[in-house]
Design an enzyme around this catalytic site. Structure first.
Site, PDB file in Angstrom:
ATOM      1  N   LYS A  37       0.847  -1.207   0.000  1.00  0.00           N
ATOM      2  CA  LYS A  37       0.000   0.000   0.000  1.00  0.00           C
ATOM      3  C   LYS A  37       0.883   1.257   0.000  1.00  0.00           C
ATOM      4  O   LYS A  37       2.088   1.179   0.248  1.00  0.00           O
ATOM      5  CB  LYS A  37      -0.897  -0.007   1.231  1.00  0.00           C
ATOM      6  CG  LYS A  37      -0.143   0.127   2.548  1.00  0.00           C
ATOM      7  CD  LYS A  37      -1.075  -0.025   3.743  1.00  0.00           C
ATOM      8  CE  LYS A  37      -0.296   0.048   5.048  1.00  0.00           C
ATOM      9  NZ  LYS A  37      -1.143  -0.296   6.203  1.00  0.00           N
ATOM     10  N   TYR A 255      16.956  29.920   7.244  1.00  0.00           N
ATOM     11  CA  TYR A 255      15.746  30.687   7.577  1.00  0.00           C
ATOM     12  C   TYR A 255      15.574  30.760   9.092  1.00  0.00           C
ATOM     13  O   TYR A 255      15.688  29.740   9.788  1.00  0.00           O
ATOM     14  CB  TYR A 255      14.510  30.016   6.989  1.00  0.00           C
ATOM     15  CG  TYR A 255      14.364  30.202   5.495  1.00  0.00           C
ATOM     16  CD1 TYR A 255      14.212  31.468   4.943  1.00  0.00           C
ATOM     17  CD2 TYR A 255      14.364  29.107   4.646  1.00  0.00           C
ATOM     18  CE1 TYR A 255      14.068  31.629   3.567  1.00  0.00           C
ATOM     19  CE2 TYR A 255      14.220  29.257   3.272  1.00  0.00           C
ATOM     20  CZ  TYR A 255      14.068  30.529   2.741  1.00  0.00           C
ATOM     21  OH  TYR A 255      13.927  30.693   1.392  1.00  0.00           O
TER      22      TYR A 255
END
Ligand code: PLP
Length: 360
Positions: A37, A255
């Protein structure tokens, strides 16, 4: 698409087969669904199916469309729909393509029974809710469902449940007891075990195990390394240094400037960011390999890049190879540092990352 940007996810087919065989050795009496899956936990459904095509007892996934595609590609093994059917169309496909379907609620059963000709042979995994409280029939609902199924002799029935804490202290005994109480004198096949239960609870191996994360070489346990379980990593996410900076005391990185240099240091800028699937929440200090040597990330992960400390790796310059996780650096360690699990790292691998894959 191969790109010249240095990032790449290298996938090892041999490791995948080794891990599948290990799951079978753990539960020698049982058959094993290879759980593919979520695009095989980010590794690529088709690659994993191809690598296990000769030996997997069956494949387990979610979407009928993917199951039908596997049949159309000639996959003859059983295929299990882990969440069952979502529509009448799915119910028809189950019959037409000989799929095995979970039935986890009365509504699904009714849809299937009303859609499929009673003469048609059906393979059903009846899912019991034994305490996870996600999907599954309750003890109250079960008797009438079993009665309905008894009136349809053309049904191969397996009883299944899913464990909430097979990897942790609460364990599985309490759910196994509820399962036995609900199943009464059931003598037919049962399917219970995910990776954690396969590796730690032989009493729950049953007739069909359902290995997922262990196939991909990560540990289902927070306190046991994959290597100690003899699992081999399948995915190695690698890239390279594309920039080098020298920092003075007080200089900050990236950042928000969340990392501040406490001494003079050299940092490497790696071509890998959260748009590649690296977790943005990985804090400074997350382990990373540069030229095979272990070091740490610094500052915030940005979209396309992250920084790491190369002060003690003087040979590391532009072009130096970097491993984000995989061979030499377990994904589990990176996951723990980022407060997540390897499952999520693998599934998040971005489609822009080229994959290096040799099926043999
Ligand atoms: C995903 C899944 C598994 C595999 O779980 P792992 O922890 O990855 O081994 C097993 N059973 C069901 C029902 C699942 O949905």
């Amino acid at each position: 698409m191969k790109t010249s940007r240095p990032i790449c996810a290298r996938l090892a087919a041999a490791a995948l087969r080794h891990n599948y065989r290990l799951s079978k050795q753990q539960a020698p009496q049982a058959k094993a669904w290879a759980v593919v899956k979520a695009d095989a936990y980010g590794h690529g459904q088709w690659r994993v199916v191809q690598a296990l095509r000769e030996e997997a007892d069956g494949f387990a996934l979610l979407e009928v469309e993917n199951a039908v595609a596997l049949r159309d590609a000639g996959i003859a093994q059983p295929i299990l729909l882990l969440e069952g059917i979502f529509s009448v169309r799915d119910a028809r496909a189950v019959a037409e393509y000989d799929l095995t379907t979970v039935i986890h609620c009365v509504e699904q059963l009714e849809m299937l029974m009303l859609t499929v000709n009673p003469e048609k042979r059906l393979k059903i995994y009846l899912k019991l809710n034994t305490g996870m409280n996600r999907l599954g029939l309750t003890a109250t609902e079960l008797p009438s469902v079993l009665e309905t199924l008894r009136q349809r002799p053309q049904i191969d029935l397996t009883l299944m449940t899913h464990f909430a804490d097979a990897d942790a202290e609460r364990g599985i005994a309490w759910q196994l007891n509820r399962f036995k109480a609900m199943a009464g004198g059931w003598r037919g096949p049962v399917s219970l075990a995910n990776s954690a239960a396969i590796l730690s609870h032989p009493a729950a191996h049953g007739d069909w195990i359902r290995p997922g994360i262990m196939l991909y070489g990560a540990s289902p346990f927070a306190d046991q390394a994959a290597e100690a379980l003899n699992l081999q990593p399948v995915m190695t996410l690698q890239s390279a240094i594309i920039g080098v900076q020298t920092l003075n005391i007080g200089d900050r990185v990236g950042y928000g400037g969340t990392y501040t240099a406490e001494r003079q240091m050299r940092i490497g800028i790696v071509a890998c960011g959260y748009a590649d699937g690296y977790p943005r929440h990985a804090p400074s200090g997350t382990p990373i390999l540069v030229m095979g040597r272990r070091t740490r990330t610094l500052g915030r992960v940005s979209m396309d890049m992250l920084a790491c400390d190369i002060s003690d790796i003087p040979q590391a310059a532009i072009g130096a190879p970097v491993t984000l996780w995989g061979d030499g650096l377990p994904a589990d360690e990176v996951a723990i540092s980022a407060d997540t699990i390897a499952y999520e790292l693998f599934c998040a691998l971005a489609s822009r990352v080229p994959v290096d894959w040799a099926p043999t």
